[in-house]
Motif scaffolding. Sequence first.
Motif, short mmCIF file in Angstrom:
data_model
loop_
_atom_site.label_atom_id
_atom_site.label_comp_id
_atom_site.label_asym_id
_atom_site.label_seq_id
_atom_site.Cartn_x
_atom_site.Cartn_y
_atom_site.Cartn_z
N ALA A 148 0.83 -1.21 0.00
CA ALA A 148 0.00 0.00 0.00
C ALA A 148 0.86 1.26 0.00
N GLY A 149 0.43 2.25 -0.77
CA GLY A 149 1.07 3.55 -0.80
C GLY A 149 0.45 4.47 0.24
N PRO A 150 0.59 5.79 0.04
CA PRO A 150 0.02 6.75 1.00
C PRO A 150 -1.50 6.59 1.12
N LEU A 151 -1.98 6.58 2.37
CA LEU A 151 -3.40 6.40 2.64
C LEU A 151 -3.99 7.66 3.25
N SER A 152 -5.20 8.01 2.82
CA SER A 152 -5.94 9.12 3.41
C SER A 152 -7.15 8.54 4.13
N ALA A 153 -7.28 8.83 5.42
CA ALA A 153 -8.46 8.38 6.16
C ALA A 153 -9.69 9.08 5.60
N LEU A 154 -10.78 8.32 5.46
CA LEU A 154 -12.02 8.89 4.93
C LEU A 154 -12.99 9.20 6.05
N HIS A 155 -13.66 10.33 5.92
CA HIS A 155 -14.74 10.66 6.84
C HIS A 155 -15.80 11.44 6.10
N VAL A 156 -17.04 11.07 6.35
CA VAL A 156 -18.15 11.75 5.68
C VAL A 156 -18.20 13.21 6.12
N SER A 157 -18.93 14.00 5.34
CA SER A 157 -19.04 15.44 5.59
C SER A 157 -19.89 15.73 6.82
N THR A 158 -19.84 16.98 7.24
CA THR A 158 -20.83 17.51 8.18
C THR A 158 -21.81 18.32 7.33
N PRO A 159 -22.97 17.76 7.02
CA PRO A 159 -23.83 18.38 6.00
C PRO A 159 -24.50 19.66 6.49
N ASP A 160 -24.72 20.57 5.54
CA ASP A 160 -25.51 21.78 5.76
C ASP A 160 -26.84 21.56 5.07
N ASN A 161 -27.90 21.39 5.84
CA ASN A 161 -29.20 21.06 5.25
C ASN A 161 -29.80 22.20 4.43
N ASP A 162 -29.18 23.36 4.48
CA ASP A 162 -29.60 24.47 3.61
C ASP A 162 -28.78 24.52 2.33
N ALA A 163 -27.79 23.64 2.21
CA ALA A 163 -26.92 23.66 1.03
C ALA A 163 -26.31 22.27 0.82
N LEU A 164 -27.16 21.29 0.54
CA LEU A 164 -26.70 19.90 0.44
C LEU A 164 -25.97 19.64 -0.88
N LEU A 165 -24.97 18.77 -0.79
CA LEU A 165 -24.25 18.27 -1.96
C LEU A 165 -24.78 16.88 -2.26
N VAL A 166 -25.42 16.71 -3.41
CA VAL A 166 -26.10 15.46 -3.74
C VAL A 166 -25.42 14.82 -4.95
N VAL A 167 -25.32 13.50 -4.92
CA VAL A 167 -24.85 12.75 -6.09
C VAL A 167 -25.92 11.74 -6.47
N ALA A 168 -26.12 11.56 -7.77
CA ALA A 168 -27.13 10.61 -8.24
C ALA A 168 -26.57 9.84 -9.43
N THR A 177 -36.43 10.24 -9.00
CA THR A 177 -35.23 10.65 -8.27
C THR A 177 -35.14 12.16 -8.21
N ASP A 178 -35.37 12.81 -9.34
CA ASP A 178 -35.29 14.27 -9.38
C ASP A 178 -36.35 14.90 -8.47
N ASP A 179 -37.56 14.33 -8.48
CA ASP A 179 -38.63 14.86 -7.61
C ASP A 179 -38.23 14.73 -6.14
N TYR A 180 -37.61 13.61 -5.79
CA TYR A 180 -37.19 13.41 -4.40
C TYR A 180 -36.08 14.39 -4.03
N ILE A 181 -35.09 14.54 -4.89
CA ILE A 181 -33.99 15.47 -4.62
C ILE A 181 -34.51 16.89 -4.46
N ASN A 182 -35.53 17.23 -5.24
CA ASN A 182 -36.07 18.60 -5.20
C ASN A 182 -36.78 18.92 -3.89
N ARG A 183 -37.00 17.91 -3.04
CA ARG A 183 -37.58 18.17 -1.72
C ARG A 183 -36.54 18.76 -0.76
N PHE A 184 -35.28 18.72 -1.15
CA PHE A 184 -34.19 19.19 -0.30
C PHE A 184 -33.63 20.50 -0.83
#
Length: 265
Positions: A148-168, A177-184
């Motif tokens: 193994a080479g250099p490793l970066s520990a992973l940790h999820v974000s601290t989300p801002d519910n007024d400015a969410l980053l979504v992946v689909a 899916t779009d209708d559901y995402i549009n609820r946020f």
Amino acid sequence: MTQEFYQRIETAFRAIALQAGDVIMEVYARPDFEARSKADDSPVTEADEAADELIRAELAKMFPDVAVVTEELSESHAIKADRFIIVDPLDGTKEFVKRRGDFTVNIALVENGVPVRGVVYAPAKDRLFYTRADGSSVEEAAPFGDTAGPLSALHVSTPDNDALLVVASKSHRDAATDDYINRFKVKDAKSAGSSLKFCLVATGEADFYPRLGRTMEWDTAAGHAVVAGAGGQVLRFDDHTPLTYGKPGYENPFFLVLAPGVTLG
């Protein structure tokens, strides 16, 4: 299980995924390759089959006592076990056929319904994500060698519910899916193929990935393990309980991948 077993899992999953990635990229580099439709109309290529053969052979040598469920071997879909390894040798075959780089090798260890260790390797993007022996998730920097080479520990974000980053999904995006995402309240919505979407949540590049469509457990188990090892959650869409594995036919319901703190309402 013992720490020694999980250390063997970490080392083996990493090495096998890299070998499978090499096989896949050999096919990808050709000017043309054969793609055909399976019974469920999903595409399959010689890369899927060659990678699957390699992965199954290596797992059989290293973990002969652990059942292996793999997408490409339909007789394995009848296996029922408390502990099993589940494999999608090439997730994102549509991305592969269209020569977009969002395809991955996926190998996961499931214990008592929970994907506890996994590896996701995107060979065309030089991105490698996996769980360590202790269950924490890392991304390894390219180039990838025998150790193994250099490793970066992973940790999820601290989300801002007024400015969410979504992946689909890139290939399976639909109106529901779009209708559901549009609820946020969404700051940015990006598309990605294959299990890379799980990894984008694990790295904090996205807060939230909703999947309102058909998937199988081999599509999700490795990414699920990586997200969980980074502090994230994978929940059923219908009742927000944890998504479990070893279900009849290895079929998933709709689900949500998120950093804790995303308000689902």
